[in-house]
Design a protein around this motif. Structure first.
Motif, PDB file in Angstrom:
ATOM      1  N   CYS A  13       0.836  -1.197   0.000  1.00 12.40           N
ATOM      2  CA  CYS A  13       0.000   0.000   0.000  1.00 12.40           C
ATOM      3  C   CYS A  13       0.871   1.248   0.000  1.00 12.40           C
ATOM      4  O   CYS A  13       2.078   1.187   0.277  1.00 12.40           O
ATOM      5  N   THR A  17      -2.178   5.387   3.757  1.00 13.75           N
ATOM      6  CA  THR A  17      -3.429   4.643   3.639  1.00 13.75           C
ATOM      7  C   THR A  17      -3.583   3.687   4.816  1.00 13.75           C
ATOM      8  O   THR A  17      -2.636   3.449   5.576  1.00 13.75           O
ATOM      9  N   SER A  18      -4.784   3.159   4.970  1.00  9.25           N
ATOM     10  CA  SER A  18      -5.063   2.200   6.044  1.00  9.25           C
ATOM     11  C   SER A  18      -5.232   0.808   5.460  1.00  9.25           C
ATOM     12  O   SER A  18      -5.740   0.644   4.353  1.00  9.25           O
ATOM     13  N   VAL A  19      -4.804  -0.159   6.203  1.00  9.82           N
ATOM     14  CA  VAL A  19      -4.851  -1.548   5.748  1.00  9.82           C
ATOM     15  C   VAL A  19      -5.520  -2.405   6.805  1.00  9.82           C
ATOM     16  O   VAL A  19      -5.178  -2.310   7.991  1.00  9.82           O
ATOM     17  N   LYS A  20      -6.470  -3.227   6.378  1.00 11.58           N
ATOM     18  CA  LYS A  20      -7.156  -4.123   7.319  1.00 11.58           C
ATOM     19  C   LYS A  20      -6.708  -5.562   7.070  1.00 11.58           C
ATOM     20  O   LYS A  20      -6.708  -6.035   5.928  1.00 11.58           O
ATOM     21  N   GLU A  22      -7.457  -9.543   8.284  1.00 10.39           N
ATOM     22  CA  GLU A  22      -8.428 -10.398   8.961  1.00 10.39           C
ATOM     23  C   GLU A  22      -7.775 -11.679   9.466  1.00 10.39           C
ATOM     24  O   GLU A  22      -6.898 -12.242   8.813  1.00 10.39           O
ATOM     25  N   TRP A  35      -2.333 -10.790  18.319  1.00 11.69           N
ATOM     26  CA  TRP A  35      -1.687 -10.213  17.146  1.00 11.69           C
ATOM     27  C   TRP A  35      -0.211  -9.995  17.440  1.00 11.69           C
ATOM     28  O   TRP A  35       0.153  -9.379  18.447  1.00 11.69           O
ATOM     29  N   PHE A  67      -3.002   0.950  15.625  1.00 11.54           N
ATOM     30  CA  PHE A  67      -3.331  -0.437  15.318  1.00 11.54           C
ATOM     31  C   PHE A  67      -4.682  -0.772  15.954  1.00 11.54           C
ATOM     32  O   PHE A  67      -4.761  -1.147  17.111  1.00 11.54           O
ATOM     33  N   ASN A  70     -10.415  -5.209  16.250  1.00 15.31           N
ATOM     34  CA  ASN A  70     -11.821  -5.491  16.474  1.00 15.31           C
ATOM     35  C   ASN A  70     -12.020  -6.996  16.512  1.00 15.31           C
ATOM     36  O   ASN A  70     -11.542  -7.720  15.657  1.00 15.31           O
ATOM     37  N   THR A  78      -9.965  -8.510  13.528  1.00 11.49           N
ATOM     38  CA  THR A  78      -9.324  -7.718  12.485  1.00 11.49           C
ATOM     39  C   THR A  78      -8.338  -6.741  13.102  1.00 11.49           C
ATOM     40  O   THR A  78      -8.558  -6.220  14.200  1.00 11.49           O
ATOM     41  N   THR A  80      -6.414  -3.266  11.947  1.00  8.97           N
ATOM     42  CA  THR A  80      -6.319  -2.209  10.947  1.00  8.97           C
ATOM     43  C   THR A  80      -5.121  -1.333  11.269  1.00  8.97           C
ATOM     44  O   THR A  80      -5.048  -0.761  12.366  1.00  8.97           O
ATOM     45  N   THR A  82      -3.645   1.948  10.659  1.00  5.43           N
ATOM     46  CA  THR A  82      -4.133   3.240  10.162  1.00  5.43           C
ATOM     47  C   THR A  82      -2.958   4.126   9.747  1.00  5.43           C
ATOM     48  O   THR A  82      -1.895   4.100  10.370  1.00  5.43           O
TER      49      THR A  82
END
Lengths: 117, 112
Positions: A13, A17-20, A22, A35, A67, A70, A78, A80, A82
């Motif tokens: 990326c 930008t933000s990346v999620k 899972e 994590w 970070f 959720n 997840t 993310t 940010t």
């Protein structure tokens, strides 16, 4: 049994930008998911512990607003990242503990390679 | 994020020989230990575990030894095969209910 998947397996990326990412337990329910971050030639460092239905517990030095974690269901957590920056480039690995087991039992996902340009 | 100059300890063994990978742990409260194998680009894979009430445990081709006196753990792999080439991590639990802490890792290279 006890399979944990991660998606995507790798992501590139742009900075800012933000990346999620899972993490899913495919054949069991996980009350707790973990994590980790792993830089090249280094060990796994725990970032946060994610409990279903409650706020994640972050390790010292890990920014919770950077970070976002959720854990909305017993099979999905997840992470993310940010406003990602090049220094966030790393291998992110999740693990899951089956419902009713102790923290000792962790099944690891295959990892997600993040590259921030 | 990469730290320049860090190198994983490497153990090179001939195929068919036995391998011994060592790990020093730091927390005397740790009472449960796990050895993981991590192949390149993959997540850690459980190999064998041991509790502090034991000093030896055997699996298929692998043996873990625990010396609580000097806080030392070792993983022995018998008849090492090319498929054993990977990075091996020990992990200690830091006591009941605590989060696991991973050791620095050792890269095992199996020579033909």
């Amino acid at each position: 049994g006890a399979v944990v998947s991660q998606h995507p397996s790798r992501v590139i990326c742009k900075s800012g930008t933000s990346v999620k990412i899972e993490c899913r337990s495919l054949d069991f329910q996980a009350t707790t998911m973990f994590w980790y971050r792993q830089f090249p030639k280094q060990s796994l460092m725990l970032m946060a512990t994610s409990n279903e239905g409650s706020k994640a517990t972050y390790e010292q030095g890990v920014e919770k607003d950077k970070f976002l974690i959720n854990h909305a269901s017993l099979t999905l957590s997840t992470l993310t990242v940010t406003s990602a920056h090049p220094e966030d480039s790393s291998f992110y690995i999740c693990s899951a503990s089956p419902q009713g087991s102790e923290k000792e039992t962790q099944y690891f996902g295959p990892g997600t390679r993040l590259l921030v340009l | 994020g990469e730290s320049v100059g860090l190198h994983l300890p490497t153990l090179s063994v001939q195929e068919g020989d036995n391998s011994i990978i060592n790990c020093a742990y730091s927390n005397s409260a740790s009472d449960y230990f796990i050895w993981y194998k991590q192949e390149s680009g993959k997540g850690p894979q459980f190999i064998i575990d041991i509790r502090s009430n034991m000093d030896k445990r055997q699996g298929q081709r692998v043996t873990v030894l625990l010396n609580k006196t000097v806080k030392h753990l070792s993983l022995q792999i018998a008849a090492t095969q090319p498929g054993d080439s990977a990075v091996y991590f020990c992990a200690e639990n830091g006591g009941y209910g605590q989060n696991f802490v991973f050791g620095p890792g050792t890269r095992l290279s199996v020579l033909p």
